[in-house]
Design a protein around this motif. Structure first.
Motif, short mmCIF file in Angstrom:
data_model
loop_
_atom_site.label_atom_id
_atom_site.label_comp_id
_atom_site.label_asym_id
_atom_site.label_seq_id
_atom_site.Cartn_x
_atom_site.Cartn_y
_atom_site.Cartn_z
N ALA A 64 14.04 14.19 11.68
CA ALA A 64 13.87 13.11 12.65
C ALA A 64 12.96 11.99 12.17
O ALA A 64 12.64 11.09 12.94
N ALA A 65 12.56 12.03 10.90
CA ALA A 65 11.57 11.07 10.40
C ALA A 65 12.17 10.15 9.36
O ALA A 65 12.83 10.59 8.42
N GLN A 66 11.92 8.85 9.52
CA GLN A 66 12.30 7.88 8.52
C GLN A 66 11.33 7.93 7.35
O GLN A 66 10.22 8.47 7.47
N MET A 67 11.73 7.35 6.24
CA MET A 67 10.85 7.39 5.06
C MET A 67 9.54 6.67 5.33
O MET A 67 8.54 6.91 4.64
N THR A 68 9.52 5.79 6.33
CA THR A 68 8.31 5.05 6.66
C THR A 68 7.20 5.94 7.22
O THR A 68 6.06 5.48 7.37
N LEU A 69 7.51 7.20 7.52
CA LEU A 69 6.47 8.11 7.99
C LEU A 69 5.54 8.54 6.86
O LEU A 69 4.43 9.00 7.11
N TRP A 70 5.98 8.39 5.60
CA TRP A 70 5.06 8.66 4.50
C TRP A 70 3.94 7.63 4.54
O TRP A 70 4.20 6.42 4.52
N PRO A 71 2.68 8.05 4.61
CA PRO A 71 1.57 7.09 4.67
C PRO A 71 1.49 6.23 3.41
O PRO A 71 1.62 6.73 2.29
N GLU A 72 1.30 4.94 3.61
CA GLU A 72 1.20 4.02 2.48
C GLU A 72 0.06 4.43 1.54
O GLU A 72 0.20 4.33 0.31
N ALA A 73 -1.05 4.89 2.11
CA ALA A 73 -2.19 5.27 1.27
C ALA A 73 -1.85 6.43 0.34
O ALA A 73 -2.34 6.49 -0.79
N LEU A 74 -1.01 7.35 0.82
CA LEU A 74 -0.61 8.48 -0.02
C LEU A 74 0.27 8.00 -1.18
O LEU A 74 0.06 8.37 -2.33
N LEU A 75 1.27 7.17 -0.86
CA LEU A 75 2.16 6.67 -1.90
C LEU A 75 1.39 5.83 -2.92
O LEU A 75 1.62 5.94 -4.13
N ASP A 76 0.47 5.01 -2.42
CA ASP A 76 -0.30 4.15 -3.32
C ASP A 76 -1.19 4.97 -4.25
O ASP A 76 -1.45 4.56 -5.39
N ALA A 77 -1.66 6.12 -3.79
CA ALA A 77 -2.50 6.96 -4.65
C ALA A 77 -1.72 7.41 -5.89
O ALA A 77 -2.26 7.41 -7.00
N TYR A 78 -0.46 7.78 -5.69
CA TYR A 78 0.37 8.16 -6.83
C TYR A 78 0.66 6.96 -7.72
O TYR A 78 0.63 7.05 -8.95
N ALA A 79 0.98 5.82 -7.09
CA ALA A 79 1.29 4.62 -7.86
C ALA A 79 0.10 4.19 -8.70
O ALA A 79 0.25 3.82 -9.88
N GLU A 80 -1.08 4.23 -8.12
CA GLU A 80 -2.29 3.84 -8.84
C GLU A 80 -2.62 4.79 -9.97
O GLU A 80 -3.30 4.41 -10.94
N ALA A 81 -2.12 6.03 -9.87
CA ALA A 81 -2.34 7.02 -10.93
C ALA A 81 -1.30 6.88 -12.05
O ALA A 81 -1.34 7.65 -13.01
N GLY A 82 -0.38 5.91 -11.90
CA GLY A 82 0.57 5.65 -12.97
C GLY A 82 1.93 6.25 -12.80
O GLY A 82 2.77 6.17 -13.70
N TYR A 83 2.20 6.84 -11.61
CA TYR A 83 3.50 7.46 -11.39
C TYR A 83 4.51 6.45 -10.85
O TYR A 83 4.14 5.42 -10.28
N ARG A 84 5.78 6.77 -11.03
CA ARG A 84 6.86 6.02 -10.38
C ARG A 84 7.14 6.72 -9.06
O ARG A 84 7.55 7.88 -9.03
N VAL A 85 6.89 6.05 -7.97
CA VAL A 85 6.97 6.63 -6.63
C VAL A 85 8.28 6.23 -5.97
O VAL A 85 8.62 5.05 -5.91
#
Length: 314
Positions: A46-67
């Motif tokens: 029942a959850a759209q992808m927008t339920l992933w918190p931006e701060a969580l995704l950005d943590a991976y991106a800032e660590a150099g991952y492709r999110v």
């Protein structure tokens, strides 16, 4: 299984596009280093992808991952199916609990095939998976059935879907599935959704209600598709227990689960640990069935440690 992707330009900022996969059109977003290790996030029921918190995704991106995140079939901006469901929800649930077959337009195996098509369309070969709730179930199917496509697993507040596991409170099932819901205009949906989130949120990390309300409003205006929620629910019931598949998982795995989860009870995490003995189990006191902001850095650290473990044994 077919998969094609719309061309995108490399960028550290989020890029949204569509992918044709498994006969469906999936809405996808990527961010971070386009040449980094790919981490694919699979959302729950029942959850759209927008339920992933931006701060969580950005943590991976800032660590150099492709999110990478996307809307599952029948939710958000991905393809909405039109199949009608048969059978009363209570009778269908009873059949699931008895281990009997349940009719459904699709199962979690089909949803896993959607993800395989997405991975192929992006030309990734294999990915690190982060799955929450139903997304964790889909992740288990992928790791067991398509091990060549999965590098590591992060399983958050999920289960094997075994009918032997304790049920969530019935009121939570009905609220999630929308059974007996009245009114589909914005105000009714927002109030109904707020009541549900109050029931499952982390008692040790209560969110600000204004933030939850704002997120619900944004998601409602982005897409509101209650029939898809019912079909996703039926898919879970029709899939049945994943236990025999979960035993076959060999990739590095971390299991993250809250001690106060009223929807997927903590014993589900214990069963996962039993079936995946090499996995690390992280029990979080005060966590319910949500992704609390104060815990996001911990989630990312636990997951990235597992990703690094996978890189070291590759």
């Amino acid at each position: 299984m077919t998969a094609t992707a719309q061309t995108q330009s490399p960028s550290d900022s989020p890029q949204s596009f569509y992918i044709d996969s498994n006969g469906l059109r999936l809405c996808v977003e990527t961010r971070g280093n386009p040449d980094g290790e790919p981490v694919l996030f699979i959302m729950g029921l029942a959850a759209q992808m927008t339920l992933w918190p931006e701060a969580l995704l950005d943590a991976y991106a800032e660590a150099g991952y492709r999110v990478i995140r996307f809307d599952n079939r029948d939710i958000g901006l991905s393809s909405h199916l039109k199949d009608r469901l048969t059978g009363h929800p209570v009778k269908v649930m009873a059949r699931h609990r008895l281990g009997l077959p349940v009719d459904s337009p699709y199962t979690l195996h089909d949803m896993a095939a959607d993800v395989c098509g997405l991975v192929d369309a992006l030309g990734l070969g294999s990915v690190h998976l982060v799955g929450v709730s139903m997304g964790g179930m889909i992740s288990q199917v992928l790791a067991a059935s398509f091990p060549e496509k999965v590098r590591t697993l992060t399983l958050i507040m999920t289960s094997t879907n075994s009918p032997r596991l304790p049920l969530p409170q019935p009121r939570l099932i009905w609220k999630l599935a929308g059974v007996g819901a009245k009114g589909h205009h914005e105000e009714a949906v927002v109030e109904r959704s707020l009541a549900f989130w109050r029931a499952i949120q982390s008692p040790g990390f209560p969110p600000r209600e204004e933030e939850v309300r704002d997120r619900i409003v944004r998601d409602y205006r982005r897409s509101y598709h209650p029939a898809g929620i019912l079909r996703q629910t039926r898919a879970i019931l029709a899939t049945g227990s994943l236990s025999s598949m979960t035993r076959r998982i060999r990739v590095p795995t971390v299991i993250i689960h809250g001690s106060d989860d009223p929807l997927v009870r903590p014993v589900a995490a214990e069963q996962l640990k039993y079936l995946i003995p090499h996995a690390r189990l992280e029990r979080i006191r005060g966590m319910g069935h949500d992704l609390p902001a104060p815990l996001l850095a911990d989630f990312a650290a636990m997951s990235m440690a597992t990703i690094e473990q996978g890189a070291s044994v590759a």
